[in-house]
Design an enzyme around this catalytic site. Structure first.
Site, PDB file in Angstrom:
ATOM      1  N   MET A 218       0.820  -1.205   0.000  1.00  0.00           N
ATOM      2  CA  MET A 218       0.000   0.000   0.000  1.00  0.00           C
ATOM      3  C   MET A 218       0.861   1.264   0.000  1.00  0.00           C
ATOM      4  SD  MET A 218      -2.994  -1.229   2.664  1.00  0.00           S
ATOM      5  CE  MET A 218      -1.857  -1.350   4.058  1.00  0.00           C
ATOM      6  N   GLY A 222       2.337   1.353   3.998  1.00  0.00           N
ATOM      7  CA  GLY A 222       2.883   0.070   4.439  1.00  0.00           C
ATOM      8  C   GLY A 222       2.329  -1.111   3.674  1.00  0.00           C
ATOM      9  N   GLY A 248       7.899  -3.460  -5.361  1.00  0.00           N
ATOM     10  CA  GLY A 248       7.162  -4.688  -5.075  1.00  0.00           C
ATOM     11  C   GLY A 248       8.013  -5.929  -5.300  1.00  0.00           C
ATOM     12  N   ASP A 249       8.816  -5.918  -6.351  1.00  0.00           N
ATOM     13  CA  ASP A 249       9.717  -7.045  -6.622  1.00  0.00           C
ATOM     14  C   ASP A 249      10.750  -7.177  -5.502  1.00  0.00           C
ATOM     15  OD1 ASP A 249       8.352  -6.907  -9.069  1.00  0.00           O
ATOM     16  OD2 ASP A 249       9.915  -5.642  -9.939  1.00  0.00           O
TER      17      ASP A 249
END
Length: 303
Positions: A218, A222, A248-249
């Site tokens: 998010m 967090g 994200g990776d």
């Protein structure tokens, strides 16, 4: 061993400008080129954390050669399938005020090239980890990640990080971990999430559909980790976001690196979130020392 699959690798040309002026001459302040694609990013973060992986997928042409050379120079093992096309060039333009991405078209994969990948995946052994990440060439079917999941030993842990129907179709094979972000969760269910409670409701629906662990990232708010036993919330420190590409990776790479050390799930989550945050605060993918520095500021609570 951890295997990462990137069906659509790219040569990422990263450009930094003081200001992006549309329709006018722009002068580059700095630039660098690197191998890109979600699975490849996971492999790069794992290497930064001194963990091994093998990068799988399709490469071709002079750009494909650059991708493989770039990874091997970083001591990342590769087992790509070479095809008779040029791998993509994606341009990432960053200025003080904005980030702009220009992505090349996707590869066309033949039936024989698809079968070759299936043979590689079928050879995975018990306790290996398979990361299926990123976009899918339009020449491949919508359930390609599901089919790749189906052929591995049930003791292989599967991680899926993709969007929409490609993610939903894979859920029947009970992936160990999936990682939609806030907006991807909205798109999967065709809803507008109002608050954290909504995120939990729809995260639990993904558990009902087959996932064992769901991490919803998010951004500055967090991340949540949802499974049948717990709901954990990771709160991140404030900082200047320099790079949203690969955050994200990096979360997945950090999480898996901790798993390789047999750390508890909550600590895997902490290191994963610290890795994603470190990338967001950096110009490139996170480094080990940056993760260690941020890790102590990641607060995790049970909801």
């Amino acid at each position: 061993m951890i295997y990462t699959v990137t069906l659509n690798p790219s040569l990422d040309y990263n450009i930094k400008l003081s200001e992006f002026k549309e329709g006018r001459l722009n002068t580059i302040v700095s630039q660098y080129k690197t191998a890109g694609g979600k699975g490849i990013n996971v492999s790069q973060v794992l290497r930064n954390l001194e963990k091994d992986s093998i990068a799988l997928g399709y490469i071709g042409g002079f750009t494909g050669k650059y991708i493989e050379k770039n990874l091997k120079e970083k001591n990342i093992k590769c087992d790509f399938i070479e095809i008779n096309q040029d791998s993509r060039i994606n341009v990432k333009i960053k200025s003080e005020k904005s980030e702009t991405e220009i992505n090349d078209k996707k590869l066309k994969i033949s039936e024989s090239e698809k079968k070759e990948l299936f043979l590689k995946i079928k050879s995975l052994k018990k306790d290996d980890i398979l990361v299926l990440a990123g976009s899918v060439p339009t020449s491949l079917e919508e359930d390609i990640y599901a089919k790749l999941s189906e052929i591995v030993d049930e003791k292989v842990k599967i991680v899926v990080d993709t969007t929409g129907k490609y993610l939903v179709n894979s859920l029947k094979y009970n992936p160990f971990l999936i990682k939609p972000n806030y907006f991807e969760l909205e798109n999967i269910f065709g809803v507008k999430l109002k608050d954290e409670k909504d995120v939990i409701v729809y995260g639990k629906k993904l558990l009902e559909m087959g996932a064992k662990n769901v991490i919803v990232s998010m951004a500055g708010d967090g991340a949540l980790l949802i499974n049948e036993k717990d709901i954990l919330k990771a709160m991140v420190p404030k900082g200047t976001v320099k790079n949203s590409v690969g955050a994200g990776d990096s979360l997945i790479g950090g999480f898996l690196s901790a798993m390789e050390e047999d750390k508890e799930l909550i600590e895997c989550f902490r290191i994963g979130v610290a890795s994603g945050t470190a990338t967001a605060f950096s110009d490139e993918l996170c480094k080990k020392e940056e993760i260690e520095k941020i890790k102590k500021d990641i607060i995790i609570k049970k909801l």
